[in-house]
Design a protein around this motif. Structure first.
Motif, PDB file in Angstrom:
ATOM      1  N   LEU A 128       0.834  -1.197   0.000  1.00 39.98           N
ATOM      2  CA  LEU A 128       0.000   0.000   0.000  1.00 39.98           C
ATOM      3  C   LEU A 128       0.874   1.255   0.000  1.00 39.98           C
ATOM      4  O   LEU A 128       0.542   2.261  -0.650  1.00 39.98           O
ATOM      5  N   VAL A 129       1.995   1.201   0.702  1.00 35.82           N
ATOM      6  CA  VAL A 129       2.945   2.318   0.667  1.00 35.82           C
ATOM      7  C   VAL A 129       3.439   2.517  -0.757  1.00 35.82           C
ATOM      8  O   VAL A 129       3.463   3.648  -1.276  1.00 35.82           O
ATOM      9  N   GLU A 130       3.814   1.436  -1.408  1.00 33.81           N
ATOM     10  CA  GLU A 130       4.338   1.537  -2.774  1.00 33.81           C
ATOM     11  C   GLU A 130       3.267   1.973  -3.757  1.00 33.81           C
ATOM     12  O   GLU A 130       3.561   2.708  -4.713  1.00 33.81           O
ATOM     13  N   ASP A 131       2.030   1.578  -3.551  1.00 35.87           N
ATOM     14  CA  ASP A 131       0.933   2.051  -4.407  1.00 35.87           C
ATOM     15  C   ASP A 131       0.828   3.573  -4.338  1.00 35.87           C
ATOM     16  O   ASP A 131       0.622   4.246  -5.360  1.00 35.87           O
ATOM     17  N   GLN A 132       0.975   4.127  -3.129  1.00 37.37           N
ATOM     18  CA  GLN A 132       0.906   5.581  -2.973  1.00 37.37           C
ATOM     19  C   GLN A 132       2.087   6.269  -3.657  1.00 37.37           C
ATOM     20  O   GLN A 132       1.931   7.316  -4.303  1.00 37.37           O
ATOM     21  N   ILE A 133       3.272   5.685  -3.507  1.00 38.63           N
ATOM     22  CA  ILE A 133       4.459   6.246  -4.144  1.00 38.63           C
ATOM     23  C   ILE A 133       4.280   6.287  -5.662  1.00 38.63           C
ATOM     24  O   ILE A 133       4.560   7.300  -6.317  1.00 38.63           O
ATOM     25  N   ARG A 134       3.793   5.189  -6.214  1.00 38.57           N
ATOM     26  CA  ARG A 134       3.584   5.142  -7.677  1.00 38.57           C
ATOM     27  C   ARG A 134       2.532   6.156  -8.120  1.00 38.57           C
ATOM     28  O   ARG A 134       2.719   6.871  -9.113  1.00 38.57           O
ATOM     29  N   LEU A 135       1.433   6.233  -7.382  1.00 39.72           N
ATOM     30  CA  LEU A 135       0.356   7.147  -7.766  1.00 39.72           C
ATOM     31  C   LEU A 135       0.840   8.591  -7.716  1.00 39.72           C
ATOM     32  O   LEU A 135       0.564   9.381  -8.632  1.00 39.72           O
ATOM     33  N   PHE A 136       1.569   8.951  -6.669  1.00 39.80           N
ATOM     34  CA  PHE A 136       2.084  10.313  -6.559  1.00 39.80           C
ATOM     35  C   PHE A 136       3.062  10.601  -7.696  1.00 39.80           C
ATOM     36  O   PHE A 136       3.018  11.667  -8.325  1.00 39.80           O
ATOM     37  N   GLY A 137       3.952   9.635  -7.965  1.00 36.57           N
ATOM     38  CA  GLY A 137       4.927   9.838  -9.029  1.00 36.57           C
ATOM     39  C   GLY A 137       4.297   9.968 -10.400  1.00 36.57           C
ATOM     40  O   GLY A 137       4.738  10.767 -11.224  1.00 36.57           O
ATOM     41  N   GLU A 138       3.277   9.188 -10.640  1.00 37.21           N
ATOM     42  CA  GLU A 138       2.650   9.197 -11.965  1.00 37.21           C
ATOM     43  C   GLU A 138       1.675  10.339 -12.179  1.00 37.21           C
ATOM     44  O   GLU A 138       1.522  10.840 -13.299  1.00 37.21           O
ATOM     45  N   GLU A 139       1.004  10.805 -11.099  1.00 32.49           N
ATOM     46  CA  GLU A 139      -0.077  11.769 -11.265  1.00 32.49           C
ATOM     47  C   GLU A 139       0.250  13.172 -10.714  1.00 32.49           C
ATOM     48  O   GLU A 139      -0.319  14.146 -11.187  1.00 32.49           O
ATOM     49  N   VAL A 140       1.156  13.255  -9.742  1.00 32.23           N
ATOM     50  CA  VAL A 140       1.416  14.558  -9.121  1.00 32.23           C
ATOM     51  C   VAL A 140       2.721  15.184  -9.602  1.00 32.23           C
ATOM     52  O   VAL A 140       2.748  16.355  -9.995  1.00 32.23           O
ATOM     53  N   ILE A 141       3.798  14.414  -9.585  1.00 30.97           N
ATOM     54  CA  ILE A 141       5.100  14.985  -9.953  1.00 30.97           C
ATOM     55  C   ILE A 141       5.084  15.632 -11.332  1.00 30.97           C
ATOM     56  O   ILE A 141       5.627  16.738 -11.512  1.00 30.97           O
ATOM     57  N   PRO A 142       4.453  15.020 -12.369  1.00 34.12           N
ATOM     58  CA  PRO A 142       4.470  15.665 -13.687  1.00 34.12           C
ATOM     59  C   PRO A 142       3.839  17.058 -13.712  1.00 34.12           C
ATOM     60  O   PRO A 142       4.183  17.880 -14.580  1.00 34.12           O
ATOM     61  N   ALA A 143       2.970  17.357 -12.764  1.00 29.80           N
ATOM     62  CA  ALA A 143       2.337  18.677 -12.729  1.00 29.80           C
ATOM     63  C   ALA A 143       3.309  19.777 -12.343  1.00 29.80           C
ATOM     64  O   ALA A 143       3.021  20.969 -12.534  1.00 29.80           O
ATOM     65  N   PHE A 144       4.480  19.410 -11.813  1.00 28.96           N
ATOM     66  CA  PHE A 144       5.453  20.403 -11.354  1.00 28.96           C
ATOM     67  C   PHE A 144       6.762  20.344 -12.144  1.00 28.96           C
ATOM     68  O   PHE A 144       7.751  20.947 -11.762  1.00 28.96           O
ATOM     69  N   GLU A 145       6.734  19.648 -13.267  1.00 26.62           N
ATOM     70  CA  GLU A 145       7.933  19.553 -14.100  1.00 26.62           C
ATOM     71  C   GLU A 145       8.009  20.732 -15.074  1.00 26.62           C
ATOM     72  O   GLU A 145       7.001  21.292 -15.445  1.00 26.62           O
TER      73      GLU A 145
END
Length: 328
Positions: free
Chosen positions: A311-328
């Motif tokens: 579940l921790v890794e699911d959150q890491i993946r979701l944040f990386g895929e959906e949130v980080i690109p918004a700040f690139e």
């Protein structure tokens, strides 16, 4: 804007931690931070931050490695300097050494260090470590807490002239020390954002009294986080975070900015403090933070008491895929 994670930092086994960092690196996280506590309630922390980061360094390629924060007064500065320099060397120049005063009395008792010496030990220690990192030849250092004579600093750090050194803490004096003796002030996860904003204003005032460039400084921030695709899933996952704070601060263990009364009601606890929601909500929350004070490095803790590693890794993946690109 850099994003980082706190990997799992407690439990019965180290197994899976490096793999979690590899997942984070693969989805766009750039930094990995670890804390330093010797005595806590629950299973939220391990000791030995430099040892843990060395393991993570060997299993990752580019992930920057941060102690946030190492309780410097507990240790011999020459030992910290050697281990930190070795880690920077092993990792190919990826270390940032964040240090702090510490506040848990029984940790100081266990290490036989008087708490009333912690400020002096931190100040002298950080000055020694910076000299150790930068020196090409033998160094001597003498102060009321330790002395070193004709000591050859080994190994050389990869970063030149040295890795960055940060200071954490909340008091006026500690903010001043961060400006005078370090490269950045690092706020922890416990305070609400209003407190962070107030401390950033004080930091800016202190920086204005120096020749430092406010815009060029690192402006890091640590926050607790919960992310899910739907609000219903967020509400389920937040229970792990609430349990963490009940375990840690609901008993005898306390923090200067947190006590048992502070953690009873999750909504009051989370208000203006945690980052949680769907990806869209979290993007809005981060943008709102950046409107309040400078922020160029945000590190998040997705693991909470009892939360399964997948579940921790699911959150890491979701944040990386959906949130980080918004700040690139």
């Amino acid at each position: 804007m850099k994003f980082g994670i706190f990997p799992i930092e407690g439990g019965e086994t180290w197994e899976g931690v490096v793999e979690q960092c590899q997942v984070a690196e693969g989805v766009g996280f750039e930094t990995c931070w670890v804390n330093d506590h010797q005595a806590t309630e629950g299973d939220n922390y391990w000791p030995a931050p430099l040892t843990r980061l060395t393991s993570i360094a060997q299993g990752t390629e580019d992930l920057e490695l941060v102690t946030s924060v190492l309780i410097l007064p507990l240790y011999k500065p020459v030992e910290v300097a050697q281990r930190a320099a070795m880690l920077d060397n092993i990792s190919g120049g990826r270390l940032t050494l964040g240090v702090g005063l510490g506040y848990v009395e029984k940790e100081f008792d266990a290490f036989d260090v008087p708490m009333d010496e912690r400020a002096g030990r931190m100040i002298e220690g950080i000055q020694f470590i910076k000299e150790f990192f930068e020196s090409d030849g033998p160094i001597s250092y003498d102060c009321p807490f330790f002395s070193v004579e004709d000591w050859q600093p080994l190994p050389d750090t990869i970063q030149q002239p040295r890795p960055e050194v940060w200071i954490g803490g909340w008091g006026d004096k500690q903010i001043g020390r961060s400006v005078k003796f370090s490269d950045a002030w690092v706020p922890g996860v416990v305070a609400d954002l209003a407190t962070v904003e107030d401390r950033k204003e004080l930091q800016q005032e202190r920086v204005a009294e120096t020749d430092q460039d406010w815009e060029e400084l690192s402006h890091p921030l640590m926050r607790e986080a919960v992310i899910a695709e739907t609000e219903a899933e967020v509400m389920e996952r937040k229970e792990y975070l609430h349990t963490t704070y009940l375990d840690e601060y609901g008993g005898e263990f306390s923090h200067p900015l947190m006590n048992a009364d502070s953690v009873e009601d999750f909504e009051e606890l989370a208000d203006d403090r945690f980052i949680y929601g769907t990806p869209e909500q979290i993007i809005e929350q981060i943008e709102a933070i950046r409107e309040r004070f400078p922020l160029n490095e945000l590190t998040l803790r997705f693991h909470h008491s009892g939360m399964p590693k997948d579940l921790v890794e699911d959150q890491i993946r979701l944040f990386g895929e959906e949130v980080i690109p918004a700040f690139e």
